[in-house]
Design a protein around this motif. Sequence first.
Motif, PDB file in Angstrom:
ATOM      1  N   THR A  70      -2.736  14.096  12.314  1.00  0.00           N
ATOM      2  CA  THR A  70      -1.797  13.458  11.394  1.00  0.00           C
ATOM      3  C   THR A  70      -2.385  13.449   9.987  1.00  0.00           C
ATOM      4  OG1 THR A  70      -0.962  11.999  13.138  1.00  0.00           O
ATOM      5  CG2 THR A  70      -0.500  11.356  10.869  1.00  0.00           C
ATOM      6  N   ILE A  71      -1.544  13.782   9.020  1.00  0.00           N
ATOM      7  CA  ILE A  71      -1.901  13.648   7.609  1.00  0.00           C
ATOM      8  C   ILE A  71      -0.991  12.588   7.010  1.00  0.00           C
ATOM      9  CG2 ILE A  71      -2.010  14.787   5.360  1.00  0.00           C
ATOM     10  CD1 ILE A  71      -2.474  17.426   6.773  1.00  0.00           C
ATOM     11  N   THR A  72      -1.584  11.584   6.398  1.00  0.00           N
ATOM     12  CA  THR A  72      -0.823  10.527   5.740  1.00  0.00           C
ATOM     13  C   THR A  72      -1.127  10.555   4.253  1.00  0.00           C
ATOM     14  OG1 THR A  72      -0.993   9.148   7.724  1.00  0.00           O
ATOM     15  CG2 THR A  72      -0.298   8.058   5.691  1.00  0.00           C
ATOM     16  N   CYS A  73      -0.068  10.582   3.443  1.00  0.00           N
ATOM     17  CA  CYS A  73      -0.219  10.612   1.983  1.00  0.00           C
ATOM     18  C   CYS A  73       0.596   9.453   1.409  1.00  0.00           C
ATOM     19  CB  CYS A  73       0.261  11.950   1.434  1.00  0.00           C
ATOM     20  SG  CYS A  73       0.068  12.132  -0.344  1.00  0.00           S
ATOM     21  N   THR A  74      -0.102   8.434   0.917  1.00  0.00           N
ATOM     22  CA  THR A  74       0.555   7.216   0.440  1.00  0.00           C
ATOM     23  C   THR A  74       0.353   7.061  -1.060  1.00  0.00           C
ATOM     24  OG1 THR A  74       0.122   6.142   2.564  1.00  0.00           O
ATOM     25  CG2 THR A  74       0.734   4.722   0.715  1.00  0.00           C
ATOM     26  N   PHE A  75       1.461   6.826  -1.764  1.00  0.00           N
ATOM     27  CA  PHE A  75       1.400   6.556  -3.203  1.00  0.00           C
ATOM     28  C   PHE A  75       1.522   5.051  -3.432  1.00  0.00           C
ATOM     29  CE2 PHE A  75       2.926  10.918  -2.944  1.00  0.00           C
ATOM     30  CZ  PHE A  75       2.139  11.555  -3.894  1.00  0.00           C
ATOM     31  N   TYR A  76       0.788   4.534  -4.406  1.00  0.00           N
ATOM     32  CA  TYR A  76       0.887   3.122  -4.751  1.00  0.00           C
ATOM     33  C   TYR A  76       0.438   2.940  -6.204  1.00  0.00           C
ATOM     34  CZ  TYR A  76      -4.156   3.181  -3.733  1.00  0.00           C
ATOM     35  OH  TYR A  76      -5.499   3.476  -3.714  1.00  0.00           O
ATOM     36  N   THR A  77       0.845   1.850  -6.788  1.00  0.00           N
ATOM     37  CA  THR A  77       0.553   1.613  -8.210  1.00  0.00           C
ATOM     38  C   THR A  77      -0.387   0.442  -8.441  1.00  0.00           C
ATOM     39  OG1 THR A  77       2.562   0.259  -8.391  1.00  0.00           O
ATOM     40  CG2 THR A  77       2.749   2.590  -8.970  1.00  0.00           C
TER      41      THR A  77
END
Length: 207
Positions: A70-77
């Motif tokens: 699994t590859i997880t790519c999470t964006f956050y500020t």
Amino acid sequence: MKPSSIIKILLKAVALPIMAMFMLNKWNLCEYITFIPEDYRFDAGLALYMAMLEAVAEFIEYFIAKANATITCTFYTDERREDRHAKPTIQMSDSSMGIASAWCHIILDGSYKKLSGTEICLDIPQWFSAQVDANSSLEQNNHQIKWNVSLLLPEHDNKKDVHTEMRMKISFIRNNENNVSIVLEPTIKKRFGLEFETNGITIQNVG
């Protein structure tokens, strides 16, 4: 619920009982166990075969999971708060000099073989540019950021199972002052047994 989970539930709910009934009609092991009352041997045989088939299914499921990744790519500020289920929004505006930033958290988990050789690509429209901190694992041009997953993987002795993660800051710089917005979601090269999860990010240009 993921489609794979629904299929798994249906297989266990439908296929296993059918297989158990087929095996039971061919040969009921409980017919030869004398301490089981004759009236209960069918039910006992069915329960026995169901237990055996469920154990085999769990065994197969375990080895399939070990071979997947699994590859997880999470964006956050906000560096103090990361939520992979929420889609963050950033604005490039006059007050910020036409620049906005976000963090990207990449997690690689599972089979080394499944993970290596793939890429994570983030396409960029023409009305803004993106800059990422220096990183030898990525290629960048005006319209795309591309991470080479093989270079993100750590040195691994057995090259079977791996878990690694990295964080990077991405700056977005507008190229014009038009009011426009877009939802960006990275993609990967499709491969059987490799799952990709991302929340994406909304980028707005406020003129």
